[in-house]
Design a protein around this motif. Structure first.
Motif, PDB file in Angstrom:
ATOM      1  N   ILE A  73     -23.075  15.423 -14.031  1.00 42.87           N
ATOM      2  CA  ILE A  73     -24.480  15.804 -14.832  1.00 42.87           C
ATOM      3  C   ILE A  73     -24.835  15.207 -16.541  1.00 42.87           C
ATOM      4  O   ILE A  73     -26.245  15.070 -16.642  1.00 42.87           O
ATOM      5  N   ALA A  74     -23.911  14.789 -17.243  1.00 45.13           N
ATOM      6  CA  ALA A  74     -23.277  15.084 -18.894  1.00 45.13           C
ATOM      7  C   ALA A  74     -22.224  14.314 -19.321  1.00 45.13           C
ATOM      8  O   ALA A  74     -21.196  14.827 -18.287  1.00 45.13           O
ATOM      9  N   SER A  75     -22.244  13.988 -20.355  1.00 48.31           N
ATOM     10  CA  SER A  75     -20.947  13.439 -21.013  1.00 48.31           C
ATOM     11  C   SER A  75     -21.549  12.987 -22.589  1.00 48.31           C
ATOM     12  O   SER A  75     -22.995  13.124 -23.040  1.00 48.31           O
ATOM     13  N   GLU A  76     -20.610  13.468 -23.443  1.00 53.69           N
ATOM     14  CA  GLU A  76     -20.414  13.666 -24.609  1.00 53.69           C
ATOM     15  C   GLU A  76     -19.700  13.218 -25.656  1.00 53.69           C
ATOM     16  O   GLU A  76     -18.648  12.902 -25.635  1.00 53.69           O
ATOM     17  N   ASN A  77     -19.587  12.164 -26.512  1.00 52.71           N
ATOM     18  CA  ASN A  77     -18.193  10.726 -26.923  1.00 52.71           C
ATOM     19  C   ASN A  77     -17.216  11.011 -26.186  1.00 52.71           C
ATOM     20  O   ASN A  77     -16.102  11.147 -26.286  1.00 52.71           O
ATOM     21  N   VAL A  78     -17.548  10.104 -25.195  1.00 52.68           N
ATOM     22  CA  VAL A  78     -16.119  10.159 -24.015  1.00 52.68           C
ATOM     23  C   VAL A  78     -15.040   8.572 -23.792  1.00 52.68           C
ATOM     24  O   VAL A  78     -15.654   7.684 -24.106  1.00 52.68           O
ATOM     25  N   ARG A  79     -14.195   9.157 -23.620  1.00 47.74           N
ATOM     26  CA  ARG A  79     -13.030   7.824 -23.480  1.00 47.74           C
ATOM     27  C   ARG A  79     -12.253   7.771 -22.046  1.00 47.74           C
ATOM     28  O   ARG A  79     -11.667   9.076 -22.338  1.00 47.74           O
ATOM     29  N   VAL A  80     -12.799   6.950 -21.178  1.00 42.42           N
ATOM     30  CA  VAL A  80     -11.993   7.784 -20.180  1.00 42.42           C
ATOM     31  C   VAL A  80     -11.943   6.583 -18.882  1.00 42.42           C
ATOM     32  O   VAL A  80     -11.944   5.440 -18.999  1.00 42.42           O
ATOM     33  N   THR A  81     -10.318   6.935 -18.569  1.00 42.11           N
ATOM     34  CA  THR A  81      -9.538   5.517 -17.674  1.00 42.11           C
ATOM     35  C   THR A  81     -10.214   5.806 -16.591  1.00 42.11           C
ATOM     36  O   THR A  81      -9.473   6.748 -16.172  1.00 42.11           O
ATOM     37  N   SER A  82     -10.186   5.053 -15.318  1.00 43.10           N
ATOM     38  CA  SER A  82     -10.483   5.565 -13.781  1.00 43.10           C
ATOM     39  C   SER A  82      -9.634   5.010 -13.128  1.00 43.10           C
ATOM     40  O   SER A  82      -9.720   3.571 -13.292  1.00 43.10           O
ATOM     41  N   TRP A  83      -8.885   5.487 -11.906  1.00 47.52           N
ATOM     42  CA  TRP A  83      -8.278   4.068 -11.416  1.00 47.52           C
ATOM     43  C   TRP A  83      -8.933   4.872  -8.974  1.00 47.52           C
ATOM     44  O   TRP A  83      -9.678   6.150  -9.579  1.00 47.52           O
ATOM     45  N   ALA A  84      -9.134   3.825  -8.861  1.00 47.78           N
ATOM     46  CA  ALA A  84      -9.105   4.700  -7.624  1.00 47.78           C
ATOM     47  C   ALA A  84      -8.252   3.623  -6.705  1.00 47.78           C
ATOM     48  O   ALA A  84      -7.764   2.839  -7.019  1.00 47.78           O
ATOM     49  N   ILE A  85      -8.277   4.156  -5.173  1.00 52.47           N
ATOM     50  CA  ILE A  85      -6.788   3.368  -4.653  1.00 52.47           C
ATOM     51  C   ILE A  85      -7.361   4.004  -2.591  1.00 52.47           C
ATOM     52  O   ILE A  85      -7.356   5.238  -2.794  1.00 52.47           O
ATOM     53  N   THR A  86      -7.157   2.872  -2.478  1.00 53.30           N
ATOM     54  CA  THR A  86      -6.966   3.305  -0.586  1.00 53.30           C
ATOM     55  C   THR A  86      -6.347   3.868   0.109  1.00 53.30           C
ATOM     56  O   THR A  86      -5.023   3.870  -0.357  1.00 53.30           O
ATOM     57  N   ASN A  87      -6.178   4.430   0.984  1.00 52.01           N
ATOM     58  CA  ASN A  87      -5.465   5.470   1.813  1.00 52.01           C
ATOM     59  C   ASN A  87      -3.920   3.864   2.053  1.00 52.01           C
ATOM     60  O   ASN A  87      -2.907   4.005   1.825  1.00 52.01           O
ATOM     61  N   GLU A  88      -4.930   2.882   2.506  1.00 46.38           N
ATOM     62  CA  GLU A  88      -3.912   1.555   2.895  1.00 46.38           C
ATOM     63  C   GLU A  88      -2.945   1.252   1.832  1.00 46.38           C
ATOM     64  O   GLU A  88      -1.626   0.548   2.540  1.00 46.38           O
ATOM     65  N   ASN A  89      -3.293   1.654   0.804  1.00 45.18           N
ATOM     66  CA  ASN A  89      -2.293   0.796  -0.726  1.00 45.18           C
ATOM     67  C   ASN A  89      -1.427   2.240  -1.558  1.00 45.18           C
ATOM     68  O   ASN A  89      -0.994   2.346  -1.456  1.00 45.18           O
ATOM     69  N   LEU A  90      -2.153   3.770  -0.868  1.00 45.13           N
ATOM     70  CA  LEU A  90      -1.620   4.354  -1.351  1.00 45.13           C
ATOM     71  C   LEU A  90       0.388   4.659  -0.116  1.00 45.13           C
ATOM     72  O   LEU A  90       0.118   4.618   1.134  1.00 45.13           O
ATOM     73  N   ASN A  91       0.839   4.949  -1.344  1.00 46.37           N
ATOM     74  CA  ASN A  91       2.291   5.908  -0.913  1.00 46.37           C
ATOM     75  C   ASN A  91       1.747   6.413   0.532  1.00 46.37           C
ATOM     76  O   ASN A  91       1.669   7.150  -0.249  1.00 46.37           O
ATOM     77  N   PRO A  92       2.360   6.824   1.686  1.00 47.29           N
ATOM     78  CA  PRO A  92       2.101   7.724   2.832  1.00 47.29           C
ATOM     79  C   PRO A  92       2.765   8.642   2.262  1.00 47.29           C
ATOM     80  O   PRO A  92       1.830   9.982   2.328  1.00 47.29           O
ATOM     81  N   GLU A  93       3.737   9.132   1.714  1.00 44.46           N
ATOM     82  CA  GLU A  93       4.124  10.564   1.011  1.00 44.46           C
ATOM     83  C   GLU A  93       3.049  10.760  -0.846  1.00 44.46           C
ATOM     84  O   GLU A  93       2.455  12.608  -0.138  1.00 44.46           O
ATOM     85  N   TYR A  94       3.148  10.170  -0.878  1.00 44.16           N
ATOM     86  CA  TYR A  94       1.534  10.425  -1.771  1.00 44.16           C
ATOM     87  C   TYR A  94      -0.167  10.998  -1.143  1.00 44.16           C
ATOM     88  O   TYR A  94      -0.237  12.042  -1.657  1.00 44.16           O
ATOM     89  N   LEU A  95       0.642  10.080  -0.435  1.00 48.31           N
ATOM     90  CA  LEU A  95      -1.147  10.128   0.776  1.00 48.31           C
ATOM     91  C   LEU A  95      -1.431  11.794   1.015  1.00 48.31           C
ATOM     92  O   LEU A  95      -2.248  12.539   0.920  1.00 48.31           O
ATOM     93  N   LYS A  96      -0.131  12.038   1.322  1.00 50.61           N
ATOM     94  CA  LYS A  96       0.104  13.509   2.194  1.00 50.61           C
ATOM     95  C   LYS A  96      -0.356  14.642   0.804  1.00 50.61           C
ATOM     96  O   LYS A  96      -0.354  15.037   1.212  1.00 50.61           O
ATOM     97  N   LEU A  97       0.810  15.155  -0.168  1.00 44.92           N
ATOM     98  CA  LEU A  97       0.319  15.176  -0.834  1.00 44.92           C
ATOM     99  C   LEU A  97      -1.304  15.828  -1.111  1.00 44.92           C
ATOM    100  O   LEU A  97      -1.877  16.433  -1.866  1.00 44.92           O
ATOM    101  N   LEU A  98      -1.780  14.711  -1.327  1.00 41.82           N
ATOM    102  CA  LEU A  98      -3.595  14.371  -2.095  1.00 41.82           C
ATOM    103  C   LEU A  98      -4.215  15.181  -0.722  1.00 41.82           C
ATOM    104  O   LEU A  98      -4.186  15.811  -0.894  1.00 41.82           O
TER     105      LEU A  98
END
Length: 293
Positions: free
Chosen positions: A92-117
């Motif tokens: 919606i809005a932002s101000e003076n942002v510094r951000v790191t974003s990352w994304a990962i698909t189900n196939e690349n996720l550790n199955p244990e982490y996928l379950k946690l998420l």
């Protein structure tokens, strides 16, 4: 902002490198700053959308206001936000942002982490203490360096393992806020199992008895467990999950109410209309018109 589309837009955030993983660090003064030629993620982020993978945003400085499934959050640094692929969101809005974003698909996720998420979804943005923030910054820096080394023979493995390490760091912070499994009551364990089944089957299974059968328990006992753990009945949770998806489709697509009802497993369109009104206090068309841009 609703788009003229039959389906909710999906941004291919996790396919930036062609391997089902992406990561980038960007900075901008506000949402409408145009001097960001290398980043499409946050330009697209102004429009309501889903992602093609599990998305994480480490806010290093600044403030961001974001809507996730009709919940508004104002996020300040240092913090991390996790968004499940099913969740519809926009900035919606932002101000003076510094951000790191990352994304990962189900196939690349550790199955244990996928379950946690899956277990922590829906997750609220999480403030970080100074020491945890420093560790995440170091891990992010390393992952960004691996992302640049495309000529390495084990490039995908390096990117996958480092990104999974970041996911584990985030998931561990959410687990700190939750009970350990060995402290769960029997009611909470049954409720957790029900919620997992509900997420997988809400369009096809609407009867509490069917979920009880899958859990090998009686319907009254399932209701007792869920009511004790959450304060609400099994039917309430089923209805709420269906209506959330209906709201997403009403707001973010131009499917007719009848089409949405069918997509959610209701052949009886009038019944679905009555259910929507009962749960939300307004008709489906009224909800759509209220939220028109």
């Amino acid at each position: 902002m609703r788009k003229n589309s039959k389906s909710i837009p999906v941004n291919a955030m996790a396919n930036e490198f062609g391997v089902g993983i992406s990561i980038e660090k960007i900075a901008f003064k506000d949402l409408y700053e145009l001097a960001r030629p290398t980043s499409s993620t946050f330009e697209e982020g102004k429009q309501s959308h889903r992602h093609d993978g599990h998305s994480f945003f480490l806010l290093e400085s600044g403030t961001v206001e974001i809507d996730i499934d009709f919940q508004n959050y104002t996020i300040t640094a240092p913090s991390v936000t996790y968004v499940h692929p099913d969740q519809v969101h926009h900035t919606i809005a932002s101000e003076n942002v510094r951000v790191t974003s990352w994304a990962i698909t189900n196939e690349n996720l550790n199955p244990e982490y996928l379950k946690l998420l899956e277990d922590i979804t829906p997750a609220k943005p999480l403030m970080l203490d100074a020491s945890t923030f420093e560790v995440m910054l170091e891990a992010v820096s390393l992952c960004l360096k691996f992302a640049e080394r495309k000529s390495d023979k084990l490039y995908h493995s390096l990117l996958k393992d480092s990104c999974n390490a970041l996911v584990a760091l985030v998931a561990s912070q959410y687990l700190e806020l939750a009970k350990s499994t060995d402290k769960f009551s029997r009611f909470e364990i049954v409720t957790k199992g029900f919620r997992e089944l509900l997420e997988q089957n809400y369009t096809a299974i609407k009867r509490p008895a069917a979920y009880a059968q899958k859990l090998n328990i009686s319907t009254p006992y399932l209701n007792e467990c869920v009511k004790n753990a959450t304060g609400y009945s099994v039917s309430h949770h089923i209805q709420q999950r269906v209506i959330l998806e209906a709201k997403r489709l009403l707001y973010h697509s131009n499917r007719s109410v009848k089409e949405i009802a069918a997509a959610l497993g209701y052949d009886d369109y009038p019944y679905f209309s009555r259910l929507f009104t009962k749960v939300t206090g307004m008709s489906a068309l009224a909800f759509r018109n209220k939220n028109l841009d």
